[in-house]
Motif scaffolding. Sequence first.
Motif, short mmCIF file in Angstrom:
data_model
loop_
_atom_site.label_atom_id
_atom_site.label_comp_id
_atom_site.label_asym_id
_atom_site.label_seq_id
_atom_site.Cartn_x
_atom_site.Cartn_y
_atom_site.Cartn_z
N ILE A 11 37.61 44.71 44.12
CA ILE A 11 38.66 43.88 43.53
C ILE A 11 38.82 42.62 44.39
O ILE A 11 39.04 41.54 43.87
CB ILE A 11 39.97 44.68 43.41
CG1 ILE A 11 39.78 45.81 42.40
CG2 ILE A 11 41.13 43.78 43.01
CD1 ILE A 11 40.90 46.81 42.36
N ILE A 12 38.69 42.79 45.69
CA ILE A 12 38.65 41.65 46.60
C ILE A 12 37.21 41.50 47.06
O ILE A 12 36.61 42.46 47.55
CB ILE A 12 39.56 41.86 47.82
CG1 ILE A 12 41.02 41.95 47.40
CG2 ILE A 12 39.37 40.72 48.83
CD1 ILE A 12 41.99 42.21 48.53
N GLU A 15 33.01 35.06 47.85
CA GLU A 15 31.99 34.23 47.22
C GLU A 15 32.06 32.84 47.83
O GLU A 15 33.13 32.23 47.83
CB GLU A 15 32.22 34.15 45.70
CG GLU A 15 32.00 35.46 44.97
CD GLU A 15 32.24 35.33 43.48
OE1 GLU A 15 32.44 34.21 42.98
OE2 GLU A 15 32.25 36.38 42.81
N ASN A 16 30.94 32.38 48.34
CA ASN A 16 30.85 31.04 48.93
C ASN A 16 31.93 30.80 49.97
O ASN A 16 32.52 29.72 50.04
CB ASN A 16 30.93 29.96 47.84
CG ASN A 16 29.80 30.07 46.84
OD1 ASN A 16 28.68 30.41 47.21
ND2 ASN A 16 30.09 29.81 45.59
N GLY A 17 32.22 31.81 50.78
CA GLY A 17 33.20 31.67 51.85
C GLY A 17 34.65 31.77 51.41
O GLY A 17 35.55 31.57 52.21
N HIS A 18 34.89 32.08 50.14
CA HIS A 18 36.25 32.19 49.62
C HIS A 18 36.55 33.63 49.25
O HIS A 18 35.70 34.34 48.73
CB HIS A 18 36.45 31.31 48.38
CG HIS A 18 36.26 29.86 48.65
ND1 HIS A 18 37.21 29.10 49.28
CD2 HIS A 18 35.22 29.04 48.41
CE1 HIS A 18 36.77 27.86 49.39
NE2 HIS A 18 35.55 27.80 48.87
N GLU A 19 37.79 34.04 49.50
CA GLU A 19 38.22 35.38 49.12
C GLU A 19 38.70 35.34 47.67
O GLU A 19 39.59 34.57 47.32
CB GLU A 19 39.36 35.81 50.05
CG GLU A 19 39.71 37.25 49.96
CD GLU A 19 40.71 37.65 51.04
OE1 GLU A 19 40.40 38.56 51.79
OE2 GLU A 19 41.78 37.02 51.11
N ILE A 20 38.09 36.15 46.82
CA ILE A 20 38.39 36.18 45.40
C ILE A 20 39.08 37.51 45.07
O ILE A 20 38.61 38.57 45.46
CB ILE A 20 37.09 36.08 44.56
CG1 ILE A 20 36.26 34.86 44.97
CG2 ILE A 20 37.40 36.08 43.07
CD1 ILE A 20 36.90 33.53 44.71
N ILE A 21 40.17 37.44 44.32
CA ILE A 21 40.86 38.65 43.86
C ILE A 21 40.68 38.74 42.34
O ILE A 21 41.08 37.84 41.61
CB ILE A 21 42.36 38.60 44.20
CG1 ILE A 21 42.54 38.50 45.71
CG2 ILE A 21 43.07 39.84 43.65
CD1 ILE A 21 43.97 38.29 46.14
#
Length: 58
Positions: A11-12, A15-21
């Motif tokens: 869920i977390i 991607e590309n150094g970013h935390e996606i939820i």
Amino acid sequence: MAKSALKLANIIRYENGHEIIDVSLLRTIPDGELMKYRNVGKLTIGKIQEIRKSLEWV
């Protein structure tokens, strides 16, 4: 613990150094599925339910 459980359930993710939820997955995954992960108990599920409730406006 809640954050690590959400990472295990993908869920977390990063991607590309970013935390996606993934909010849609967070809303649809059953608590029983999260309980299968290590160190997830009633307290962790309670915290995840709080997160779900705080994201109801989305």
